[in-house]
Design a protein around this motif. Sequence first.
Motif, PDB file in Angstrom:
ATOM      1  N   LEU A 227      64.644  -1.659   3.399  1.00 33.81           N
ATOM      2  CA  LEU A 227      64.773  -3.102   3.561  1.00 33.81           C
ATOM      3  C   LEU A 227      63.433  -3.597   4.075  1.00 33.81           C
ATOM      4  CD1 LEU A 227      68.303  -3.322   5.237  1.00 33.81           C
ATOM      5  CD2 LEU A 227      67.719  -3.450   2.810  1.00 33.81           C
ATOM      6  N   ALA A 228      62.834  -4.531   3.352  1.00 34.75           N
ATOM      7  CA  ALA A 228      61.487  -4.989   3.687  1.00 34.75           C
ATOM      8  C   ALA A 228      61.371  -6.480   3.419  1.00 34.75           C
ATOM      9  CB  ALA A 228      60.447  -4.233   2.867  1.00 34.75           C
ATOM     10  N   PRO A 229      60.419  -7.129   4.068  1.00 35.29           N
ATOM     11  CA  PRO A 229      60.162  -8.530   3.742  1.00 35.29           C
ATOM     12  C   PRO A 229      59.753  -8.672   2.275  1.00 35.29           C
ATOM     13  CG  PRO A 229      59.088  -7.912   5.799  1.00 35.29           C
ATOM     14  CD  PRO A 229      59.587  -6.645   5.177  1.00 35.29           C
ATOM     15  N   LYS A 230      59.900  -9.860   1.724  1.00 33.36           N
ATOM     16  CA  LYS A 230      59.518 -10.113   0.331  1.00 33.36           C
ATOM     17  C   LYS A 230      58.014  -9.921   0.146  1.00 33.36           C
ATOM     18  CE  LYS A 230      63.197 -13.503  -0.503  1.00 33.36           C
ATOM     19  NZ  LYS A 230      63.513 -14.905  -0.859  1.00 33.36           N
ATOM     20  N   GLY A 231      57.642  -9.556  -1.084  1.00 32.81           N
ATOM     21  CA  GLY A 231      56.230  -9.513  -1.433  1.00 32.81           C
ATOM     22  C   GLY A 231      55.487  -8.276  -0.997  1.00 32.81           C
ATOM     23  N   THR A 232      56.194  -7.181  -0.696  1.00 34.40           N
ATOM     24  CA  THR A 232      55.505  -5.973  -0.259  1.00 34.40           C
ATOM     25  C   THR A 232      55.346  -4.947  -1.388  1.00 34.40           C
ATOM     26  OG1 THR A 232      57.589  -5.017   0.538  1.00 34.40           O
ATOM     27  CG2 THR A 232      56.252  -6.245   2.127  1.00 34.40           C
ATOM     28  N   GLY A 233      55.703  -5.300  -2.610  1.00 31.19           N
ATOM     29  CA  GLY A 233      55.421  -4.442  -3.751  1.00 31.19           C
ATOM     30  C   GLY A 233      56.464  -3.413  -4.099  1.00 31.19           C
ATOM     31  N   LYS A 234      57.703  -3.590  -3.641  1.00 32.22           N
ATOM     32  CA  LYS A 234      58.755  -2.598  -3.944  1.00 32.22           C
ATOM     33  C   LYS A 234      58.997  -2.493  -5.452  1.00 32.22           C
ATOM     34  CE  LYS A 234      61.950  -4.596  -1.405  1.00 32.22           C
ATOM     35  NZ  LYS A 234      61.163  -5.732  -0.881  1.00 32.22           N
ATOM     36  N   SER A 235      59.164  -3.627  -6.094  1.00 32.89           N
ATOM     37  CA  SER A 235      59.503  -3.622  -7.522  1.00 32.89           C
ATOM     38  C   SER A 235      58.385  -3.009  -8.352  1.00 32.89           C
ATOM     39  CB  SER A 235      59.788  -5.049  -7.998  1.00 32.89           C
ATOM     40  OG  SER A 235      60.844  -5.628  -7.261  1.00 32.89           O
ATOM     41  N   TYR A 236      57.148  -3.322  -7.999  1.00 28.43           N
ATOM     42  CA  TYR A 236      56.007  -2.808  -8.767  1.00 28.43           C
ATOM     43  C   TYR A 236      55.963  -1.289  -8.705  1.00 28.43           C
ATOM     44  CZ  TYR A 236      51.277  -1.552 -10.088  1.00 28.43           C
ATOM     45  OH  TYR A 236      50.203  -0.953 -10.692  1.00 28.43           O
ATOM     46  N   LEU A 237      56.069  -0.749  -7.511  1.00 33.64           N
ATOM     47  CA  LEU A 237      55.914   0.694  -7.366  1.00 33.64           C
ATOM     48  C   LEU A 237      57.008   1.452  -8.105  1.00 33.64           C
ATOM     49  CD1 LEU A 237      54.096   2.793  -5.860  1.00 33.64           C
ATOM     50  CD2 LEU A 237      55.952   2.950  -4.219  1.00 33.64           C
ATOM     51  N   PHE A 238      58.255   1.063  -7.904  1.00 29.25           N
ATOM     52  CA  PHE A 238      59.359   1.803  -8.512  1.00 29.25           C
ATOM     53  C   PHE A 238      59.547   1.493  -9.994  1.00 29.25           C
ATOM     54  CE2 PHE A 238      60.505   2.066  -3.997  1.00 29.25           C
ATOM     55  CZ  PHE A 238      60.778   3.412  -3.895  1.00 29.25           C
ATOM     56  N   GLY A 239      59.023   0.358 -10.438  1.00 25.04           N
ATOM     57  CA  GLY A 239      59.234  -0.030 -11.821  1.00 25.04           C
ATOM     58  C   GLY A 239      58.077   0.199 -12.764  1.00 25.04           C
ATOM     59  N   ARG A 240      56.838   0.308 -12.214  1.00 21.53           N
ATOM     60  CA  ARG A 240      55.681   0.319 -13.105  1.00 21.53           C
ATOM     61  C   ARG A 240      54.754   1.509 -12.942  1.00 21.53           C
ATOM     62  NH1 ARG A 240      56.914  -2.898 -16.962  1.00 21.53           N
ATOM     63  NH2 ARG A 240      54.732  -3.303 -17.476  1.00 21.53           N
ATOM     64  N   VAL A 241      54.886   2.277 -11.870  1.00 22.59           N
ATOM     65  CA  VAL A 241      53.914   3.339 -11.609  1.00 22.59           C
ATOM     66  C   VAL A 241      54.167   4.581 -12.459  1.00 22.59           C
ATOM     67  CG1 VAL A 241      53.164   5.022  -9.866  1.00 22.59           C
ATOM     68  CG2 VAL A 241      53.213   2.589  -9.319  1.00 22.59           C
ATOM     69  N   GLY A 242      55.405   5.031 -12.582  1.00 23.13           N
ATOM     70  CA  GLY A 242      55.702   6.241 -13.346  1.00 23.13           C
ATOM     71  C   GLY A 242      56.693   5.984 -14.457  1.00 23.13           C
ATOM     72  N   LYS A 243      56.870   6.966 -15.306  1.00 23.30           N
ATOM     73  CA  LYS A 243      57.750   6.794 -16.462  1.00 23.30           C
ATOM     74  C   LYS A 243      59.047   7.581 -16.359  1.00 23.30           C
ATOM     75  CE  LYS A 243      55.218  10.289 -19.187  1.00 23.30           C
ATOM     76  NZ  LYS A 243      54.040  10.487 -18.328  1.00 23.30           N
ATOM     77  N   TYR A 244      59.285   8.207 -15.207  1.00 28.67           N
ATOM     78  CA  TYR A 244      60.452   9.069 -15.094  1.00 28.67           C
ATOM     79  C   TYR A 244      61.585   8.476 -14.275  1.00 28.67           C
ATOM     80  CZ  TYR A 244      57.320  12.622 -16.990  1.00 28.67           C
ATOM     81  OH  TYR A 244      56.455  13.322 -17.793  1.00 28.67           O
ATOM     82  N   GLY A 245      61.378   7.309 -13.680  1.00 30.91           N
ATOM     83  CA  GLY A 245      62.431   6.679 -12.893  1.00 30.91           C
ATOM     84  C   GLY A 245      62.969   5.442 -13.574  1.00 30.91           C
TER      85      GLY A 245
END
Length: 493
Positions: A227-245
């Motif tokens: 749980l984190a404040p908005k705008g800390t990059g959660k979606s980017y990291l889990f959605g765009r960094v790798g192809k296996y998740g």
Amino acid sequence: MLDEKKLREAFPNTTVFKDQNLIATFKSASIPAFLRDWIVKKKAGVDGQIHDMDDLRRYMNAIIPRRDDLLAIQESARNNGASKKFLARIDIRFNVANNTVSFEIPDLGITHSETMVEDYVWERIKNELVQKSGGWGLVQLGYLPPEKPERPRGKLTLLEFKNFCPYTVNLEAYRAARAHFTIEEWFDVLLGAIDYNPEGYQDWVEKHTMLTRLLPFIEPRINLVELAPKGTGKSYLFGRVGKYGWLVSGGTLSRAKMFFDIAKKQPGLVANNEFVALDEIQSIEFPDPGEMQGALKAYMEAGEATFGDKRVVGSAGIILLGNIPQDDMNIEGDMFRTLPEVFRESALLDRFHGFIQGRNIPRMNEKLKINGWALNTEYFSEIMHLMRNQSENVLYRSVVENLVSYPAGADTRDTEAILRICTAYLKLFFPHVIKPEMIDITEFKRYCLRPAVQMRTIIRTQLQIIDSAEYGGKNVAAYTVNEKFEKMNRGEG
């Protein structure tokens, strides 16, 4: 500041110059980081720079088509016998009822109902596809016209598929390279690999918390809450960094999609991905909360669940991601009160190994964007993927189990959670440590053991708040470094 010369000498073939303007161009085209770095490496000059942006754009359009290009792809497959080869994420399905194999390419809107893979093609390419039920690869399509009664409708066919893995990844070389860096330097190497500028962080705690998000990429079946404040990059990291998740962002999520679709006889997300991150968890709706809760409890406990006569087995970790105001990040308060009711049951929450304190991660700003030489994201993604192999798990888990001591009466779930998180940290921060005596005990305690205990303690504290009758007064036991290795570290043994 990280020495870029040292980085390039340690990783001569797997570094890339990450230019912010160029990254923005790829981001606007919705091209993931792992594809971006491969394209940049292919088109850049010896200085790492792209000197012909028009040529780059033409190549990007040709190799990664958009939905607008679907008609041209179909027309080429129909009239020319084959489309041009392009990069895409593909999903494969075996239809038990009619003994056929079909595929879909979601980014282009191509669905299973309009496709098939002929048997002679399947025999040739199945080894590229079968382990992941599809994935990113170089694709070429063909077309089969209607042929009654066997085939009343025309079908797009898969002619070629080659897994997208442009680098020969050698874990021994990676381990040897890591040994040349201090832990402080290594933090900066890892941050650059996922597109962040180490100079934008205030201290090692912020860096460490940010890198903790990578644990599900490198360790099987690790279940985390952030749980984190908005705008800390959660979606980017889990959605765009790798192809296996797989990242699920809001909307509706059924048990069938998550685990197993009984009607279609198809396994769900947990069987085909290395992690499933549920983003904006407060806005996700579950059609049958009780059914989802039961399935999650079974799967998160043992990595498998049974539906009818079908058993689903997976290595995917379950990650909950939610936004929470900075003022509500109070470990001693009920931070989980806004979670969907599915996750408000203590028996389910107990199956989450740890909590990431998102308040330690700064809101995304221009200073946090990498601009310089860094480890290639695609290469690093493959390294983390290989680190999940069973042999690597056994190797690093053995090191951790030798290093960590705890009382005989310690809670089993606490122990498993702490050892699992420690193992993931060891792989991430100290991949060159393959024997317990190889690590600096002070560094192990600071960067692996203490954070693991703290992450689990937060889960335990929240359990005490939610279900005081069951968990009240039950604190996490003392987890310490084995005295034998403490003495060795002090030079006494």
